[in-house]
Design a protein around this motif. Structure first.
Motif, short mmCIF file in Angstrom:
data_model
loop_
_atom_site.label_atom_id
_atom_site.label_comp_id
_atom_site.label_asym_id
_atom_site.label_seq_id
_atom_site.Cartn_x
_atom_site.Cartn_y
_atom_site.Cartn_z
N LEU A 175 0.85 -1.19 0.00
CA LEU A 175 0.00 0.00 0.00
C LEU A 175 0.89 1.24 0.00
N ALA A 176 0.84 1.99 -1.09
CA ALA A 176 1.69 3.18 -1.24
C ALA A 176 0.94 4.44 -0.80
N LYS A 177 1.72 5.43 -0.35
CA LYS A 177 1.23 6.76 0.03
C LYS A 177 0.16 6.73 1.10
N LYS A 178 0.31 5.83 2.08
CA LYS A 178 -0.62 5.75 3.21
C LYS A 178 0.08 6.32 4.44
N LYS A 179 -0.66 7.07 5.25
CA LYS A 179 -0.10 7.68 6.46
C LYS A 179 -0.15 6.69 7.62
N ILE A 180 0.97 6.61 8.34
CA ILE A 180 1.04 5.80 9.55
C ILE A 180 1.59 6.65 10.68
N THR A 181 1.32 6.25 11.92
CA THR A 181 1.89 6.92 13.08
C THR A 181 2.60 5.89 13.94
N LEU A 182 3.68 6.30 14.55
CA LEU A 182 4.47 5.46 15.45
C LEU A 182 4.60 6.21 16.77
N LYS A 200 6.05 9.88 22.52
CA LYS A 200 6.23 10.77 21.38
C LYS A 200 5.66 10.11 20.14
N THR A 201 4.96 10.89 19.33
CA THR A 201 4.33 10.37 18.12
C THR A 201 5.07 10.88 16.89
N PHE A 202 5.36 9.95 15.99
CA PHE A 202 6.04 10.26 14.74
C PHE A 202 5.12 9.86 13.59
N TYR A 210 6.52 0.14 21.63
CA TYR A 210 6.05 1.02 20.58
C TYR A 210 4.68 0.56 20.08
N LYS A 211 3.99 1.49 19.43
CA LYS A 211 2.71 1.18 18.81
C LYS A 211 2.68 1.87 17.45
N VAL A 212 2.41 1.11 16.42
CA VAL A 212 2.30 1.67 15.08
C VAL A 212 0.85 1.53 14.64
N LYS A 213 0.34 2.57 13.96
CA LYS A 213 -1.09 2.61 13.66
C LYS A 213 -1.33 3.15 12.24
N VAL A 251 6.63 0.58 2.43
CA VAL A 251 7.53 0.72 3.57
C VAL A 251 7.56 2.16 4.05
N ALA A 252 7.38 2.36 5.34
CA ALA A 252 7.50 3.68 5.96
C ALA A 252 8.75 3.69 6.81
N THR A 253 9.57 4.73 6.69
CA THR A 253 10.80 4.83 7.45
C THR A 253 10.71 6.02 8.40
N ILE A 254 11.03 5.75 9.67
CA ILE A 254 10.99 6.78 10.70
C ILE A 254 12.28 6.66 11.51
N LYS A 255 12.95 7.79 11.75
CA LYS A 255 14.14 7.79 12.59
C LYS A 255 13.75 8.20 14.00
N VAL A 256 14.08 7.36 14.97
CA VAL A 256 13.80 7.62 16.37
C VAL A 256 15.11 7.56 17.12
#
Length: 70
Positions: free
Chosen positions: A9-16, A21-23, A47-50, A32-37
């Motif tokens: 699934l491309a161009k979908k918003k996720i939160t971590l 703290k929410t990213f 953690y919780k990803v949504k 694939v979503a990449t987040i630097k923490v």
């Protein structure tokens, strides 16, 4: 990686959320979503990803642990 029936699934918003703290990030063409923490201390962090869902896909959330060993 965000997939539905094996299809990325491309161009979908996720939160971590880590340590209160929410990213936010968007998935790329491969789902694939990449987040630097930045976690400086050693230990185990929950953690919780949504994915909030949209008109075509239902919402989903997952929980897990990150282990930092220094």
């Amino acid at each position: 990686t965000l997939k539905s029936e094996g299809k990325a699934l491309a161009k979908k918003k996720i939160t971590l959320t880590v340590k209160g703290k929410t990213f936010k990030a968007k998935t790329n063409s491969k789902g694939v979503a990449t987040i630097k923490v930045k976690l400086n201390k050693r230990g185990t962090f929950k953690y919780k990803v949504k994915f909030a869902g949209d008109g075509a896909y239902k919402a989903i959330s997952k929980k897990g642990k990150i282990v930092i060993k220094k």
